[in-house]
Design a protein around this motif. Structure first.
Motif, PDB file in Angstrom:
ATOM      1  N   UNK A 111      -4.481 -16.347  17.042  1.00 25.53           N
ATOM      2  CA  UNK A 111      -5.227 -17.236  16.155  1.00 25.53           C
ATOM      3  C   UNK A 111      -6.203 -18.059  16.977  1.00 25.53           C
ATOM      4  N   UNK A 112      -7.104 -18.746  16.300  1.00 27.35           N
ATOM      5  CA  UNK A 112      -8.132 -19.518  16.989  1.00 27.35           C
ATOM      6  C   UNK A 112      -7.565 -20.647  17.836  1.00 27.35           C
ATOM      7  N   UNK A 113      -6.306 -21.034  17.602  1.00 28.01           N
ATOM      8  CA  UNK A 113      -5.702 -22.063  18.442  1.00 28.01           C
ATOM      9  C   UNK A 113      -5.275 -21.505  19.792  1.00 28.01           C
ATOM     10  N   UNK A 114      -5.450 -20.203  20.002  1.00 26.31           N
ATOM     11  CA  UNK A 114      -5.216 -19.589  21.291  1.00 26.31           C
ATOM     12  C   UNK A 114      -3.811 -19.092  21.549  1.00 26.31           C
ATOM     13  N   UNK A 115      -2.918 -19.229  20.589  1.00 23.09           N
ATOM     14  CA  UNK A 115      -1.555 -18.781  20.796  1.00 23.09           C
ATOM     15  C   UNK A 115      -1.427 -17.333  20.333  1.00 23.09           C
ATOM     16  N   UNK A 116      -1.033 -16.456  21.255  1.00 24.17           N
ATOM     17  CA  UNK A 116      -0.839 -15.043  20.920  1.00 24.17           C
ATOM     18  C   UNK A 116       0.624 -14.815  20.575  1.00 24.17           C
ATOM     19  N   UNK A 117       0.860 -13.913  19.617  1.00 22.32           N
ATOM     20  CA  UNK A 117       2.228 -13.590  19.224  1.00 22.32           C
ATOM     21  C   UNK A 117       2.310 -12.113  18.876  1.00 22.32           C
ATOM     22  N   UNK A 118       3.519 -11.582  18.990  1.00 20.48           N
ATOM     23  CA  UNK A 118       3.744 -10.213  18.546  1.00 20.48           C
ATOM     24  C   UNK A 118       3.736 -10.255  17.024  1.00 20.48           C
ATOM     25  N   UNK A 119       2.840  -9.499  16.437  1.00 17.74           N
ATOM     26  CA  UNK A 119       2.659  -9.519  14.989  1.00 17.74           C
ATOM     27  C   UNK A 119       3.408  -8.383  14.292  1.00 17.74           C
ATOM     28  N   UNK A 120       3.330  -7.185  14.861  1.00 22.79           N
ATOM     29  CA  UNK A 120       3.941  -6.031  14.220  1.00 22.79           C
ATOM     30  C   UNK A 120       4.243  -4.970  15.273  1.00 22.79           C
ATOM     31  N   UNK A 121       5.399  -4.347  15.159  1.00 23.09           N
ATOM     32  CA  UNK A 121       5.820  -3.310  16.094  1.00 23.09           C
ATOM     33  C   UNK A 121       6.385  -2.154  15.283  1.00 23.09           C
ATOM     34  N   UNK A 122       6.025  -0.943  15.657  1.00 25.60           N
ATOM     35  CA  UNK A 122       6.554   0.200  14.932  1.00 25.60           C
ATOM     36  C   UNK A 122       6.002   1.500  15.464  1.00 25.60           C
ATOM     37  N   UNK A 123       5.859   2.460  14.548  1.00 30.22           N
ATOM     38  CA  UNK A 123       5.313   3.763  14.920  1.00 30.22           C
ATOM     39  C   UNK A 123       4.428   4.283  13.803  1.00 30.22           C
ATOM     40  N   UNK A 124       3.427   5.035  14.207  1.00 27.57           N
ATOM     41  CA  UNK A 124       2.595   5.770  13.274  1.00 27.57           C
ATOM     42  C   UNK A 124       3.241   7.141  13.087  1.00 27.57           C
ATOM     43  N   UNK A 125       3.351   7.573  11.862  1.00 27.98           N
ATOM     44  CA  UNK A 125       3.754   8.942  11.559  1.00 27.98           C
ATOM     45  C   UNK A 125       2.576   9.550  10.804  1.00 27.98           C
ATOM     46  N   UNK A 126       1.917  10.501  11.420  1.00 26.60           N
ATOM     47  CA  UNK A 126       0.620  10.984  10.944  1.00 26.60           C
ATOM     48  C   UNK A 126       0.604  12.463  10.611  1.00 26.60           C
ATOM     49  N   UNK A 127      -0.238  12.786   9.635  1.00 29.73           N
ATOM     50  CA  UNK A 127      -0.693  14.149   9.384  1.00 29.73           C
ATOM     51  C   UNK A 127      -2.200  14.098   9.593  1.00 29.73           C
ATOM     52  N   UNK A 128      -2.659  14.805  10.610  1.00 27.61           N
ATOM     53  CA  UNK A 128      -4.058  14.762  11.011  1.00 27.61           C
ATOM     54  C   UNK A 128      -4.681  16.129  10.809  1.00 27.61           C
ATOM     55  N   UNK A 129      -5.939  16.108  10.428  1.00 30.25           N
ATOM     56  CA  UNK A 129      -6.670  17.359  10.180  1.00 30.25           C
ATOM     57  C   UNK A 129      -7.701  17.547  11.287  1.00 30.25           C
ATOM     58  N   UNK A 130      -7.619  18.679  11.986  1.00 29.88           N
ATOM     59  CA  UNK A 130      -8.637  19.035  12.972  1.00 29.88           C
ATOM     60  C   UNK A 130      -9.815  19.662  12.246  1.00 29.88           C
ATOM     61  N   UNK A 131     -10.991  19.089  12.427  1.00 27.90           N
ATOM     62  CA  UNK A 131     -12.201  19.628  11.809  1.00 27.90           C
ATOM     63  C   UNK A 131     -13.250  19.855  12.894  1.00 27.90           C
ATOM     64  N   UNK A 132     -14.331  20.510  12.533  1.00 32.81           N
ATOM     65  CA  UNK A 132     -15.424  20.699  13.485  1.00 32.81           C
ATOM     66  C   UNK A 132     -16.057  19.374  13.871  1.00 32.81           C
ATOM     67  N   UNK A 133     -15.958  18.370  12.980  1.00 29.19           N
ATOM     68  CA  UNK A 133     -16.514  17.048  13.247  1.00 29.19           C
ATOM     69  C   UNK A 133     -15.547  16.166  14.045  1.00 29.19           C
ATOM     70  N   UNK A 134     -14.313  16.602  14.200  1.00 28.62           N
ATOM     71  CA  UNK A 134     -13.325  15.822  14.932  1.00 28.62           C
ATOM     72  C   UNK A 134     -12.012  15.755  14.164  1.00 28.62           C
ATOM     73  N   UNK A 135     -11.219  14.764  14.480  1.00 28.61           N
ATOM     74  CA  UNK A 135      -9.912  14.583  13.851  1.00 28.61           C
ATOM     75  C   UNK A 135     -10.039  13.577  12.711  1.00 28.61           C
ATOM     76  N   UNK A 136      -9.402  13.872  11.588  1.00 29.10           N
ATOM     77  CA  UNK A 136      -9.374  12.945  10.448  1.00 29.10           C
ATOM     78  C   UNK A 136      -7.924  12.715  10.036  1.00 29.10           C
ATOM     79  N   UNK A 137      -7.666  11.495   9.583  1.00 30.32           N
ATOM     80  CA  UNK A 137      -6.341  11.154   9.099  1.00 30.32           C
ATOM     81  C   UNK A 137      -6.201  11.633   7.662  1.00 30.32           C
ATOM     82  N   UNK A 138      -5.251  12.524   7.458  1.00 26.45           N
ATOM     83  CA  UNK A 138      -4.897  12.968   6.113  1.00 26.45           C
ATOM     84  C   UNK A 138      -3.841  12.021   5.548  1.00 26.45           C
ATOM     85  N   UNK A 139      -2.905  11.613   6.402  1.00 27.23           N
ATOM     86  CA  UNK A 139      -1.859  10.681   6.000  1.00 27.23           C
ATOM     87  C   UNK A 139      -1.432   9.865   7.206  1.00 27.23           C
ATOM     88  N   UNK A 140      -1.386   8.547   7.057  1.00 29.02           N
ATOM     89  CA  UNK A 140      -0.875   7.666   8.111  1.00 29.02           C
ATOM     90  C   UNK A 140       0.161   6.757   7.486  1.00 29.02           C
TER      91      UNK A 140
END
Length: 157
Positions: A111-140
């Motif tokens: 926050x602007x008061x300068x105090x850092x804190x752990x906000x969220x911890x976890x894991x992404x479980x993804x279904x990603x699509x490989x395309x000619x333009x790059x990788x896209x998230x189908x599901x996150x």
């Protein structure tokens, strides 16, 4: 998976974190397919197959609405986020270019008061699509470890 695809996937995860941390919402939106799903859900609900999620968006249009809300209508105590994302773990890869992967994440909030804190911890479980333009998230699915999120969830995880 080919080594070059793994490197692209690793770069994709780091780019995702950078786009959110820099609030580059146009680039963040470009990382998703039109028919995407984006959910933020507690681990307990995920493991029990319960549908309750802190955030559940089921199309790119809904993501755009969320970004509009963040930038134009939601008033909140300003803060900055910093994501640390592990290397991805490839769970499966199909012949049609869909990769199922996961990576652990930690989000710090300052926050602007300068105090850092752990906000969220976890894991992404993804279904990603490989395309000619790059990788896209189908599901996150962002599965967070704690039972609740500090204050409110404004920015994407």
């Amino acid at each position: 998976m080919k080594a070059d695809n793994y490197l692209k996937l690793t770069q994709f995860y780091q780019n995702y974190a950078a786009m959110v941390d820099q609030e580059n919402w146009d680039a963040w939106l470009d990382m998703f397919s039109e028919d995407c799903v984006y959910k933020v859900q507690a681990r307990e609900n995920y493991e029990r197959n319960l549908p309750m999620a802190a955030l559940s968006l089921t199309s790119k249009g809904m993501l755009k609405d969320r970004i509009y809300g963040i930038t134009e209508t939601i008033f909140h105590d300003p803060y900055h986020q910093l994501h640390l994302v592990s290397s991805p773990l490839i769970l499966s890869e199909s012949d049609d270019g869909i990769i199922e992967s996961q990576a652990n994440y930690t989000v710090f909030r300052t926050k602007n008061n300068g105090i850092a804190e752990v906000y969220n911890v976890g894991r992404y479980l993804d279904h990603l699509r490989l395309t000619e333009q790059g990788i896209q998230i189908k599901s996150r699915l962002c599965i967070f470890d704690n039972e609740m999120i500090l204050n409110s969830l404004i920015y994407p995880i």
